[in-house]
Motif scaffolding. Structure first.
Motif, short mmCIF file in Angstrom:
data_model
loop_
_atom_site.label_atom_id
_atom_site.label_comp_id
_atom_site.label_asym_id
_atom_site.label_seq_id
_atom_site.Cartn_x
_atom_site.Cartn_y
_atom_site.Cartn_z
N UNK A 93 1.11 -1.51 0.31
CA UNK A 93 -0.26 -0.44 -0.06
C UNK A 93 0.34 1.33 0.30
N UNK A 94 1.91 1.55 0.98
CA UNK A 94 2.89 2.53 0.42
C UNK A 94 3.88 2.34 0.15
N UNK A 147 7.60 1.65 9.90
CA UNK A 147 8.94 1.03 8.71
C UNK A 147 8.38 1.55 7.62
N UNK A 148 7.85 0.66 6.88
CA UNK A 148 6.49 0.91 5.57
C UNK A 148 7.42 2.37 5.30
N UNK A 149 6.17 3.48 5.75
CA UNK A 149 5.98 4.75 5.26
C UNK A 149 7.59 5.85 5.57
N UNK A 150 7.75 4.93 6.81
CA UNK A 150 9.25 5.73 7.17
C UNK A 150 10.19 5.64 6.05
N UNK A 445 0.14 5.07 10.61
CA UNK A 445 -0.39 4.98 8.92
C UNK A 445 -1.45 6.36 8.62
N UNK A 446 -1.61 5.66 7.15
CA UNK A 446 -2.58 6.59 5.80
C UNK A 446 -1.73 7.81 6.11
N UNK A 447 -2.00 9.43 5.58
CA UNK A 447 -1.12 10.47 4.67
C UNK A 447 -0.20 10.55 6.47
N UNK A 453 7.31 11.99 10.13
CA UNK A 453 8.78 12.05 10.73
C UNK A 453 8.75 13.12 8.98
N UNK A 454 8.70 13.79 8.43
CA UNK A 454 8.96 14.87 7.37
C UNK A 454 9.07 15.63 8.38
N UNK A 455 10.13 16.37 7.49
CA UNK A 455 10.30 18.10 7.36
C UNK A 455 9.22 18.66 6.26
N UNK A 456 8.42 19.16 6.89
CA UNK A 456 7.48 19.78 5.97
C UNK A 456 7.68 21.06 5.85
N UNK A 457 8.55 21.10 4.34
CA UNK A 457 9.63 22.31 4.49
C UNK A 457 8.39 23.65 3.53
N UNK A 458 8.54 24.85 3.11
CA UNK A 458 7.84 25.63 2.02
C UNK A 458 9.15 25.93 1.79
N UNK A 459 9.14 26.37 0.55
CA UNK A 459 10.26 27.17 -0.68
C UNK A 459 9.75 27.58 -0.79
#
Length: 464
Positions: A93-94, A147-150, A445-447, A453-459
């Protein structure tokens, strides 16, 4: 605590392992950090190919890893096979959905015209090395759902698994290696709980996720807070199971048995407190108790067994204390309430239904991690909601009703991370999973889970 496989059905120590020492811990942390740079460069197609390969290997290994889980922590063999299959499904799924879930976002020009930007992008970038402190009750699934999403997000993972499931922990390490992930992308640290603080404080560890007890969660959260590191916690639960007057009582009672004894009752999201409207209470109690009494308890490697042993001797002792306290203060055991006669080896406990539970009893507020259910009678929806929320936990919940107005009220007022109507709580890759109050914070799970565990970055791009 020794790192060993102890068969909970017999109490026999089958295999022991030497814990990793400081040099090996350092080597694995260094490998995980070095792998971050390679992981970041892999495109989604490459990550998906590697994760799909891990899923295929897991399918091939299903019988082997199922038996390993059963021998290490006692879940019935059929449930262990289902857990392995679920993990492979989540990987796929991921692998399929991660590119969409982590796609760049482009705010419209109208939305950012006052920001002085010609254009802007929101990008999801990996944080780095994530430490996963995982429990024994779903020894494969708890790890894979991290682990799968990471890995698909470009992070690397270090697993500190529960000390009573070392063979499952080592299998996971080998699984991702065989699938072709870069060295250090996913590693198992074979260490006791005393080593967690040192690892978490290491500057190369970017974040941590823990599934486990409330005390363990408090400890990890305190250390991570001191280091200002992101954490996700999924802790205990005392999930309510509401049955209102309009419910299909037969279905509700039959499902209640499965909801209570899944994984031998050792599940944070297992229904534990059964809150039943007075109009259907007696019918529900009769059918539910009969169903619990009929369950086949025994060797979890026996295909016919529905309830195996508790995973640890101390876990059974803790459960016995809760039941004995309740009985001493006036509760009634409709069935069970003891160790099964004639089963002297292993850590078995009879499926148990208690009534007459009140606030004077520990079991009213504490989590029961085993096949013990408490059944309450309530007069109306207001009393049901109040009782459902009268707990320090808020992981999930179940509600049986055909009344749309009741559903709307319960969806609004139940304090939990999920409300499952006319069915039992379950986790699925497409649905966010987590709790409130002392059940923890963050989502898996899900989005929501892949973005934790993401750096949600503004560009931000000014005029050329």
């Amino acid at each position: 605590m020794p790192i060993a496989t102890v068969n909970p059905a017999t109490g026999e120590t089958l295999k022991t392992f030497e814990a990793h020492g400081p040099d090996e811990i350092e080597r694995r942390i260094a490998l995980a950090r070095a792998a971050v740079d390679e992981q970041r460069t892999l495109d989604f197609d490459t990550r998906a190919r590697l994760l799909n390969r891990a899923a295929a290997l897991l399918d091939e290994d299903q019988e082997h890893i199922a038996r390993t889980m059963t021998v290490e922590m006692g879940k019935p063999i059929a449930a262990a096979r289902a857990e392995a299959a679920k993990c492979a499904k989540a990987m796929r799924w991921y692998a399929h959905h991660a590119p969409r879930l982590l796609a760049d976002e482009h705010p419209s020009p109208d939305d950012i015209k006052d920001a002085g930007a010609a254009r802007a992008i929101v990008r999801y970038r990996p944080l780095g090395v994530v430490l996963a402190v995982m429990p024994w009750n779903f020894p494969l699934w708890q790890v894979v759902r991290f682990a799968a999403p990471a890995l698909m997000a470009g992070n690397t993972g270090l697993l500190k698994h529960a000390s009573n499931v070392p063979q499952t922990a080592l299998y996971l390490h080998d699984l991702f290696r065989r699938a072709g992930w870069p060295e250090g992308s996913f590693s198992t640290l074979l260490v006791g709980s005393g080593a967690v603080e040192g690892v978490l404080r290491d500057r190369r560890i970017a974040a941590a996720t823990l599934t486990g007890s409330e005390p363990a969660g408090r400890s990890v959260a305190a250390i991570a807070g001191d280091e200002v590191k992101k954490t996700v916690l999924e802790l205990g639960g005392s999930d309510p199971y509401l049955v209102m007057s309009s419910a299909d009582v037969d279905r509700a009672a039959d499902t209640a048995v499965k909801a209570r004894v899944q994984n031998n009752g050792q599940s944070c999201i297992a229904a534990k407190r059964f809150i039943v409207h007075t109009a259907v209470h007696d019918a529900f109690l009769e059918r539910f108790t009969a169903g619990m009494r009929k369950l086949n308890v025994g060797d979890p490697l026996d295909e016919s067994v529905q309830v195996g042993p508790l995973a640890m001797e101390q876990g059974r002792a803790d459960l016995e204390e809760l039941v004995e306290d309740a009985l001493a203060h006036g509760a009634v055991a409709r069935c069970g309430g003891r160790r099964p006669p004639g089963m002297d080896r292993g850590w078995f406990y009879e499926p148990t239904v208690l009534t007459g539970v009140d606030a004077t009893m520990r079991i009213h507020q504490e989590e029961t991690f085993g096949p013990v259910a408490t059944v309450y009678r309530v007069a109306d929806l207001d009393e049901a909601v109040a009782l459902a929320n009268n707990t320090p936990f808020g992981l999930s919940s179940n509600a049986w009703t055909r009344d749309e107005e009741e559903m709307a009220r319960l969806a609004q007022d139940i304090e939990a991370g999920g409300v499952f109507f006319n069915g039992m709580t379950a986790s699925h890759p497409a649905l966010p999973f987590g709790g409130v109050k002392r059940s923890g914070y963050g989502r898996e799970l899900s989005s929501h889970g892949i973005r934790e565990f993401c750096n949600i970055t503004t560009l931000w791009y000014g005029e050329d």
